[in-house]
Design an enzyme around this catalytic site. Sequence first.
Site, PDB file in Angstrom:
ATOM      1  N   PHE A 145     -34.886  47.589   3.085  1.00 50.79           N
ATOM      2  CA  PHE A 145     -34.082  48.656   3.670  1.00 50.79           C
ATOM      3  C   PHE A 145     -34.785  49.121   4.942  1.00 50.79           C
ATOM      4  CE2 PHE A 145     -32.750  52.936   4.614  1.00 50.79           C
ATOM      5  CZ  PHE A 145     -31.367  52.816   4.525  1.00 50.79           C
ATOM      6  N   ASP A 233     -43.123  48.169   8.433  1.00 56.18           N
ATOM      7  CA  ASP A 233     -42.239  49.328   8.393  1.00 56.18           C
ATOM      8  C   ASP A 233     -42.843  50.335   7.410  1.00 56.18           C
ATOM      9  OD1 ASP A 233     -40.293  51.227   7.934  1.00 56.18           O
ATOM     10  OD2 ASP A 233     -38.635  49.802   7.805  1.00 56.18           O
ATOM     11  N   LYS A 262     -39.794  59.626   9.489  1.00 53.39           N
ATOM     12  CA  LYS A 262     -39.733  60.568   8.380  1.00 53.39           C
ATOM     13  C   LYS A 262     -40.816  61.641   8.456  1.00 53.39           C
ATOM     14  CE  LYS A 262     -37.152  57.564   5.242  1.00 53.39           C
ATOM     15  NZ  LYS A 262     -35.859  58.180   5.476  1.00 53.39           N
TER      16      LYS A 262
END
Length: 407
Positions: A145, A233, A262
């Site tokens: 994802f 990532d 984030k």
Amino acid sequence: MSPTEHPAQRAVAAAEAHSAHNYDPLPVVIASAEGAWMTDVEGRRYLDLLAGYSALNFGHGNRRLIDAATAQLERVTLTSRAFHHDRFGAFCAELAELCGMEMVLPMNTGAEAVETAVKTARKWGYRVKGVPDGRARIIAAENNFHGRTTTLISFSTDPTARADHGPFTPGFDIVPYGDPAAMEAALDAAPEETVAVLLEPIQGEAGVLVPPPGYLARVRELTRARNVLFIADEIQSGLGRTGQTFACEHEGVVPDVYLLGKALGGGVVPVSAVVSSEEVLGVHRPGEHGSTFGGNPLACAVALEVIAMLRTGEFQRRAAELGELLHRELGLLLGDGVQEVRGRGLWAGVDIHPSLGTGRQISERLMERGVLVKETHGTTIRIAPPLVISKEDLEWGLDQLRAVLAE
């Protein structure tokens, strides 16, 4: 009082009527939050065991971050990259130093960071590695994802993410996650055209999947030997979540490129970044890529405070110590409604036995007991509390899970 006059029901009804249904949130309406706790419109408190998918690593309303944001709000919030501003250079320098890198390309959202990395890897391939124009190839992993743009779902294996969104962007190959032999075979299929391997060190959305020991180190070895960039990532796994600043550190691995987001914005503003060497990020020239809000003064002010907090090591230590408690207690539930527990630090994927209900049903039962988590992939719930959670609050939250399973 009619149902539509009930504050929470009224808020949910308004959202259902006037927003696109691209999310299916739990039926709780949050009005305020502090630390690891949130309060709904009716005054009921909930322990947050999701932390905004790790965007809230430092908790809700963290005083240091709020003060940094407030001070910057009173000075200047946006200049665009048409001009320099006085927080930008320090942000880039200090984030590069935290990562042990040389350069930073700031964006806003995680998906923007991954898109930027894709463009950067291709540009590096053409300008540095000498890949023929239009032939650059990137290898990604199954169950990944990385975001929801058209390009990023082009190498997703989630049918829900891909359905009705084609045609898709070419140039990507997908291999099983955690399989070094499959990775080696994919790299050797077209080594002169392969520019990057893009991986999550821990796959979050897939259910907090941790690769086998040595996998990341082997990928690092394979990519280095073939002059291929290793892009990590760390948008969910990075910045303290796993007990280290970066999840790659658990295997002593330093990738060529970090993708961050984030928690970099402290749960206050969206901040993301691509962090790498001058050789890699130096391929960009004025006008070839950008963002109006990327690296804005408010974002830089908050992110600078995040970096300062991470430098102390306090949050990494808390994640490691409380993570031991989390995984020890979850491990005791194996066979008592829990089929498998995965994760690292203050991050866990918990597979619930289907006989007890779906992940959504377990999440709703926990909500009734004052604990907020969220499901993924059917019967899995994710647990990722703010790193500021107290030991007592974490134990109480786990007690509620134990009670739900016993019911």
